[in-house]
Design an enzyme around this catalytic site. Structure first.
Site, PDB file in Angstrom:
ATOM      1  N   HIS A   1     -10.972 -37.273  47.958  1.00 31.29           N
ATOM      2  CA  HIS A   1     -11.473 -36.057  47.729  1.00 31.29           C
ATOM      3  C   HIS A   1     -10.921 -34.411  48.489  1.00 31.29           C
ATOM      4  CE1 HIS A   1     -13.443 -35.877  51.611  1.00 31.29           C
ATOM      5  NE2 HIS A   1     -14.228 -37.097  51.333  1.00 31.29           N
TER       6      HIS A   1
ATOM      7  N   GLU B   1     -19.082 -42.708  50.065  1.00 27.58           N
ATOM      8  CA  GLU B   1     -19.142 -43.002  50.859  1.00 27.58           C
ATOM      9  C   GLU B   1     -20.250 -43.891  52.109  1.00 27.58           C
ATOM     10  OE1 GLU B   1     -17.066 -43.465  52.572  1.00 27.58           O
ATOM     11  OE2 GLU B   1     -15.756 -41.877  53.646  1.00 27.58           O
TER      12      GLU B   1
END
Length: 260
Positions: free
Chosen positions: A52, A156
């Site tokens: 990202h 994550e």
């Protein structure tokens, strides 16, 4: 990803003398050859692993320093300057995702890099933003549309850090109506814990499970993952790849041979 995705100019067994093609077109033919000649239970896939763009939490961590961030601030929902629970992209992060869009546009048009056949993304907000900014409105083949699928296990490292706590599913569905959220995702985040941070061994088990799922259920050869530094690091460990740390907005392609 700045130079042709790092693809090395080299000969392949599938090369035909006198036949032209870009390096990526030749590589795509070689991957097709590998799959056509693979033994029973063996499959080859190319994973485009993208991190990202810069998130609000990345800026906060840089402001406080890694030690203080891990010790104290990461467990807070934010500070006087910013809110980072399920962190969103910063203006810089948006520009990084748009730069990735421009890079993909050039790769598709000039290098003839194979477009992803399937797009998977983490359910965290910054990844959903990044995927949309990167892949929306690209000139994709008709049989390879941008139809993103959210995978809960692609997120994550779990726990303690509020930036990695997922927003409620109704919030995400409302903000990202073009995404398919995989079956079984809970309305609220049931995986994140305020008291336990996932270990490397634990996230590696999760990523191995994700890869088993994707390789076992998705017949696509070229697949995009939009994820996070820790998650991508774990994927590379599980795959036996060398360590490779991506900057925010970066992408690394990996050729994987899997055997059932």
């Amino acid at each position: 990803a700045s130079t042709n995705f790092g693809l090395i100019d080299r000969p392949y067994e599938s090369d035909v003398p006198g036949e032209s093609g870009t390096q990526w077109q030749r590589f795509e033919r070689e991957v097709e050859r590998l799959n056509d000649t693979a033994g029973e239970g063996v499959v080859y896939k190319v994973l485009y692993m993208g991190r990202h763009g810069q998130g609000v939490h990345n800026v906060a961590e840089a402001r406080y320093g890694r030690e203080e961030w891990d010790r104290h601030y990461a467990a807070l929902p934010g500070d006087a300057l910013a809110h980072w629970t399920d962190a969103h992209l910063t203006s810089t992060g948006i520009q990084q995702a748009l730069a990735a869009h421009g890079f993909w546009r050039r790769q598709l048009a000039l290098a003839k890099t194979p477009a992803p056949q399937t797009h998977y993304t983490s359910p965290l907000y910054r990844c959903l933003e990044t995927a949309n900014l990167t892949f929306t409105d690209l000139d994709l083949p008709a049989d390879r549309p941008y139809a993103p699928i959210v995978k809960e296990r692609l997120r994550e490292v779990l726990g303690v850090h509020t930036c990695d706590q997922r927003s409620p599913l109704p919030v995400l569905r409302s903000a990202f109506p073009n995404f398919e959220f995989e079956e079984g995702m809970a309305e609220e985040d049931e995986l994140w814990s305020a008291t336990h941070r996932e270990t490397n061994d634990e996230i590696d088990v999760r990523m191995k499970s994700l890869l088993d799922d994707v390789f076992g259920s998705d017949g696509a050869t070229f697949i995009s993952f939009t994820s996070h530094s820790g998650a991508i690091g774990s994927l590379l460990r599980v795959l036996g790849h060398r360590e490779f740390r991506l900057l925010t907005g970066g992408v690394v392609p990996v050729l994987v041979r899997a055997e059932r």
